[in-house]
Enzyme design. Structure first.
Site, PDB file in Angstrom:
ATOM      1  N   HIS A   1     -11.355  -2.773   3.438  1.00 57.11           N
ATOM      2  CA  HIS A   1     -11.277  -2.453   4.864  1.00 57.11           C
ATOM      3  C   HIS A   1     -12.006  -1.161   5.232  1.00 57.11           C
ATOM      4  O   HIS A   1     -11.980  -0.764   6.392  1.00 57.11           O
ATOM      5  CB  HIS A   1      -9.799  -2.356   5.254  1.00 57.11           C
ATOM      6  CG  HIS A   1      -9.102  -1.263   4.508  1.00 57.11           C
ATOM      7  ND1 HIS A   1      -8.845  -1.338   3.155  1.00 57.11           N
ATOM      8  CD2 HIS A   1      -8.664  -0.049   4.897  1.00 57.11           C
ATOM      9  CE1 HIS A   1      -8.268  -0.220   2.762  1.00 57.11           C
ATOM     10  NE2 HIS A   1      -8.141   0.580   3.797  1.00 57.11           N
ATOM     11  N   ASP A   2     -12.596  -0.485   4.258  1.00 53.04           N
ATOM     12  CA  ASP A   2     -13.306   0.765   4.555  1.00 53.04           C
ATOM     13  C   ASP A   2     -14.825   0.619   4.477  1.00 53.04           C
ATOM     14  O   ASP A   2     -15.549   1.542   4.854  1.00 53.04           O
ATOM     15  CB  ASP A   2     -12.893   1.865   3.564  1.00 53.04           C
ATOM     16  CG  ASP A   2     -11.457   2.302   3.761  1.00 53.04           C
ATOM     17  OD1 ASP A   2     -10.993   2.309   4.913  1.00 53.04           O
ATOM     18  OD2 ASP A   2     -10.798   2.628   2.754  1.00 53.04           O
TER      19      ASP A   2
ATOM     20  N   ASP B   1      -3.177   4.798  -2.258  1.00 51.85           N
ATOM     21  CA  ASP B   1      -4.226   5.314  -1.388  1.00 51.85           C
ATOM     22  C   ASP B   1      -4.745   6.662  -1.928  1.00 51.85           C
ATOM     23  O   ASP B   1      -3.946   7.526  -2.309  1.00 51.85           O
ATOM     24  CB  ASP B   1      -3.601   5.505   0.004  1.00 51.85           C
ATOM     25  CG  ASP B   1      -4.613   5.763   1.090  1.00 51.85           C
ATOM     26  OD1 ASP B   1      -5.505   4.918   1.268  1.00 51.85           O
ATOM     27  OD2 ASP B   1      -4.513   6.812   1.761  1.00 51.85           O
TER      28      ASP B   1
ATOM     29  N   GLU C   1      -6.693   3.662  -5.617  1.00 54.92           N
ATOM     30  CA  GLU C   1      -7.960   3.870  -4.935  1.00 54.92           C
ATOM     31  C   GLU C   1      -8.464   5.236  -5.382  1.00 54.92           C
ATOM     32  O   GLU C   1      -7.963   6.263  -4.923  1.00 54.92           O
ATOM     33  CB  GLU C   1      -7.791   3.850  -3.408  1.00 54.92           C
ATOM     34  CG  GLU C   1      -9.132   3.993  -2.711  1.00 54.92           C
ATOM     35  CD  GLU C   1      -9.051   4.562  -1.293  1.00 54.92           C
ATOM     36  OE1 GLU C   1     -10.005   4.361  -0.540  1.00 54.92           O
ATOM     37  OE2 GLU C   1      -8.060   5.228  -0.951  1.00 54.92           O
TER      38      GLU C   1
ATOM     39  N   ASP D   1       0.860  -1.177   0.000  1.00 56.48           N
ATOM     40  CA  ASP D   1       0.000   0.000   0.000  1.00 56.48           C
ATOM     41  C   ASP D   1       0.900   1.232   0.000  1.00 56.48           C
ATOM     42  O   ASP D   1       1.827   1.308   0.811  1.00 56.48           O
ATOM     43  CB  ASP D   1      -0.859  -0.016   1.273  1.00 56.48           C
ATOM     44  CG  ASP D   1      -2.262   0.480   1.039  1.00 56.48           C
ATOM     45  OD1 ASP D   1      -2.385   1.566   0.460  1.00 56.48           O
ATOM     46  OD2 ASP D   1      -3.212  -0.208   1.435  1.00 56.48           O
TER      47      ASP D   1
HETATM   48  C1  NOJ Z   1      -8.195   5.349   2.311  1.00 62.22           C
HETATM   49  C2  NOJ Z   1      -7.890   4.141   3.131  1.00 62.22           C
HETATM   50  O1  NOJ Z   1      -8.394   3.006   2.492  1.00 62.22           O
HETATM   51  C3  NOJ Z   1      -8.490   4.391   4.497  1.00 62.22           C
HETATM   52  O2  NOJ Z   1      -8.478   3.235   5.286  1.00 62.22           O
HETATM   53  C4  NOJ Z   1      -7.740   5.511   5.122  1.00 62.22           C
HETATM   54  O3  NOJ Z   1      -8.353   5.856   6.354  1.00 62.22           O
HETATM   55  C5  NOJ Z   1      -7.716   6.740   4.228  1.00 62.22           C
HETATM   56  N1  NOJ Z   1      -7.467   6.443   2.858  1.00 62.22           N
HETATM   57  C6  NOJ Z   1      -6.645   7.680   4.675  1.00 62.22           C
HETATM   58  O4  NOJ Z   1      -5.396   7.158   4.328  1.00 62.22           O
END
Ligand code: NOJ
Length: 536
Positions: free
Chosen positions: A322-323, A200, A257, A99
Site C-alpha cells: 500500500h506504500d 510497521d 517492515e 498490523d
Molecule cells: C509504514 C506504513 O506502511 C505506511 O503506510 C505508514 O504511513 C507508515 N509506516 C507510518 O505508520
C-alpha cells in the site's frame, strides 16, 4: 531439518481494509465485507490474510495512527465482527495477521494525552520529549513525511518526536512500562486468535540515546542521513523480548517492515531475523520494488537476499504493497504490461520464500489515475505534483462490472479504476486464461508440491540474455522454472536430458512433454516444468 511451518509454506494476502469490500454502503470497506469475500479468497487458495490496521484511528494516516489498540475502528465494524472474521476465516483454513503499529500512536491516544499533560506524568517517558536547543528543535532529524521530526508543545514547553506526521508521536521503546503495555495488547489479540503481526517500520523503533544530529549529506537517498534516528543496534534486544511474547503461543508469526531507501538493504532486513529463531520470523526486503524490469536485476535481488538470510532463517518476497506503486505499473512495458505482470507472478510463486500478494495484484490491477482534488493521502496532498502520494495503489478492489466495480453501493472513498469492466474478479474467474486464473493455478501448484514451497532453489541461468532459470528440488521432486524477461523470442539449452512435463505456463499447454531443457521461449514466456523420470 526442522519441520516447515505454515508461514513458510503458505501464501499471504494483504488486504487494505478500506478498499476491499464495503458491506454497508458508506463507501469504505469493512470487516463484514471481508467476511463476504472469504469464499473468494479460499477459491484463490491463500493461507493467511494480513490486514492493514483496523484499530480505532482518527485516520490522519488511514489507520497507521492508532488511538485505541483494544478496539476496532467503527468505520470497519466491531470486535464482534472481528471475532466472526477470525472464526469464519479459520473455517476456511485461512489465518488472520494484524498490523502492529507500535513505532508511534495517534496524538489522540490516551497514553499521549496523559504524556503531554505534564512533565511529571507517569507516562511522560512513554513518548520522546526534549528541551529546545538554542531556542530551536533539539536536533536536525526530519520526519519521513516532510519537515522537522519535532513538534513544539506549548503546554509543557518541550518538543515531542514524530517520525511521520505530527499526529503520530513516536513511542519511547527504551521505556520498559511502555513495552510491557504493548506486549499486553499483543496478548489480547493473540488470545482472540490472530496468527501473527506485521510490524510497521520495525527498524525505526529505537532512537539514538544521545539524540545526535544526523550527518548532513547532499545525496537525497543516502541511508547515512538517518544514522541516529533509525536502525539503532539496541532494537534487537527489544525484538528478542517481543519474540518471547509470540512464543508463548503456538504457531504464530511476525513479519517486519524493515524500511530502507532505494536500492534496498537485504542485510539490514535479514538482521531482524536474528539467528533465525530469536527475533522476527520474516522480514521484508524491498529491494525488488526498487528494481527495473530486468532478469539480471531480479536475479541479483534473490541472490543477495538469500545470501543475507541466516542459516535457520526464511525469506519472503513481495511485489507490491500500500506504500508503493502497483507492481504492474512499476514494471512498465506499455501494451506488454500484463505479460510482465504474469511473468512476475510466476517468479513470486515459484522462488523459495514466503510470497505476499497485495489485493488486486492477482487481477493485474494498475495504478489508478487520480485527480488532485480527489487525493486523500497526506503525502500526496503535501507533495503534489512532484509526488502524488499512495492513493493510486489503494483504490477499491474490483469485483464485477457493475457500478464502482461492485465495491460499494455508496460513493467510494477513492475513485474506482476505469478498467473495471474487464479487470474484475467475476470477468476473470470466467476466463480460463486470465491473470487471476494464472495466480490461482500457481498457488495450487505451489501448495501441491513440496519442491515448490520448501524445496531448495538451484540457479541455472542468472539473468544472462534477460532470462532467469532455476531448479526447485525436494528429495526426488524436481522442477525447472524458466522466465524470459525479454519481448523477443529466445533459445535456451539447459541440458538435463530426462522426461519433463509442463505443469504451468504462460504460453504452453500443460500436456506438453519435453525430453530435454533445450527450448525456444516465446517473448515473456514463463514456464514451470516437472521432471517425470530420468532416462536410463
Ligand atoms: C509504514 C506504513 O506502511 C505506511 O503506510 C505508514 O504511513 C507508515 N509506516 C507510518 O505508520
Amino acid at each position: 531439518m526442522a519441520e516447515t511451518l505454515w508461514w513458510q509454506k503458505g501464501v499471504i494476502y494483504q488486504i487494505y481494509p478500506r478498499s476491499f469490500k464495503d458491506s454497508n454502503g458508506d463507501g469504505i470497506g469493512d470487516i463484514k465485507g471481508i467476511i463476504d469475500k472469504l469464499d473468494y479468497l479460499s477459491w484463490l487458495g491463500i493461507d493467511a490474510i494480513w490486514l492493514s490496521p483496523i484499530n480505532v484511528s482518527p485516520m490522519y494516516d488511514f489507520g497507521y495512527d492508532i488511538s485505541d489498540y483494544y478496539n476496532i475502528d467503527p468505520g470497519y465494524g466491531t470486535l464482534e465482527d472481528f471475532d466472526e472474521l477470525i472464526e469464519k476465516a479459520h473455517s476456511y483454513k485461512i489465518k488472520i495477521i494484524m498490523d502492529l503499529v507500535i513505532n508511534h500512536t495517534s496524538h489522540l491516544h490516551k497514553w499521549f494525552n496523559e504524556s503531554r499533560s505534564s512533565r511529571d506524568n507517569n507516562k511522560r517517558n512513554w513518548y520522546i520529549w526534549r528541551d529546545p536547543v538554542k531556542g530551536k528543535a533539539p536536533n536536525n532529524w526530519r520526519s519521513a513525511f516532510g519537515g522537522s521530526a519535532w513538534e513544539w508543545d506549548p503546554k509543557t514547553e518541550q518538543y515531542y518526536l514524530h517520525s511521520f506526521l505530527k499526529e503520530q508521536p513516536d513511542l519511547n521503546w527504551r521505556n520498559p512500562d511502555m513495552r510491557q503495555s504493548i506486549y499486553k495488547m499483543m496478548r489480547f489479540w493473540l488470545d482472540r486468535g490472530v496468527s501473527g503481526f506485521r510490524l510497521d517500520v520495525v527498524n525505526w523503533f529505537v532512537k539514538d540515546e544521545k539524540f545526535r544530529n544526523n550527518p548532513f549529506t547532499l545525496k537525497p537517498l543516502d541511508p547515512e542521513k538517518h544514522k541516529y534516528s533509525r536502525n539503532r543496534p539496541e532494537i534487537h534486544e527489544y525484538i528478542k523480548e517481543l519474540r518471547k511474547v509470540i512464543d508463548e503461543y503456538d504457531e504464530r508469526m511476525t513479519v517486519g517492515e524493515v524500511f530502507s531507501l532505494p536500492p534496498g538493504d537485504p542485510e539490514l532486513s535479514a538482521s531482524f531475523l536474528g539467528d533465525g529463531n530469536n527475533e522476527l520470523h520474516l522480514a521484508f526486503d524491498f529491494s525488488i520494488m526498487y528494481r527495473l524490469w530486468s532478469a539480471k536485476q531480479f536475479y541479483n535481488y534473490i541472490k543477495k537476499w538469500y545470501k543475507a538470510i541466516p542459516e535457520n532463517g526464511w525469506s519472503c518476497h513481495v511485489l507490491s504493497n500500500h506504500d508503493q506503486p502497483r507492481g504492474r505499473s512499476r514494471f512498465m512495458g506499455g501494451i506488454d504490461s500484463e505479460k510482465r505482470a504474469r511473468l512476475a507472478a510466476v517468479f513470486l510463486l515459484t522462488v523459495k520464500g514466503t510470497p505476499f500478494l497485495y489485493y488486486g495484484e492477482e487481477l493485474g490491477m494498475k495504478n489508478t489515475q487520480i485527480s488532485r482534488r480527489k487525493i486523500v493521502d497526506p503525502l500526496g496532498k503535501k507533495y503534489w505534483p512532484i509526488y502524488r502520494g499512495r492513493d493510486s495503489a489503494r483504490t477499491p478492489m474490483l469485483w464485477n462490472s457493475r457500478e464502482y466495480g461492485g465495491f460499494t453501493k455508496g460513493r467510494p472513498w477513492l475513485p474506482v479504476d476505469s478498467g473495471y469492466k474487464r479487470l474484475n474478479v467475476r470477468y476473470q474467474m470466467n476466463d480460463r486464461y486470465s491473470i487471476l486464473n494464472l495466480y490461482r493455478e500457481l498457488i495450487a501448484l505451489r501448495k501441491k508440491f513440496k519442491a515448490l514451497n520448501e524445496g531448495e532453489l538451484i540457479p541455472k541461468i542468472n539473468g544472462f540474455n534477460n532470462i532467469i532459470a532455476y531448479f526447485r528440488q525436494y528429495e526426488d521432486e524436481m522442477f525447472f522454472v524458466v522466465l524470459n524477461f525479454s519481448s523477443k523470442e529466445k533459445k535456451i539449452n539447459a541440458g538435463e536430458r530426462a522426461q519433463w512435463k509442463v505443469m504451468l505456463s504462460t504460453h504452453r499447454t500443460n500436456r506438453e512433454y519435453l525430453t530435454s531443457l533445450s527450448m525456444n521461449l516465446a517473448p515473456y514466456e514463463a514456464t514451470v516444468i516437472m521432471k517425470i523420470c530420468e532416462f536410463k
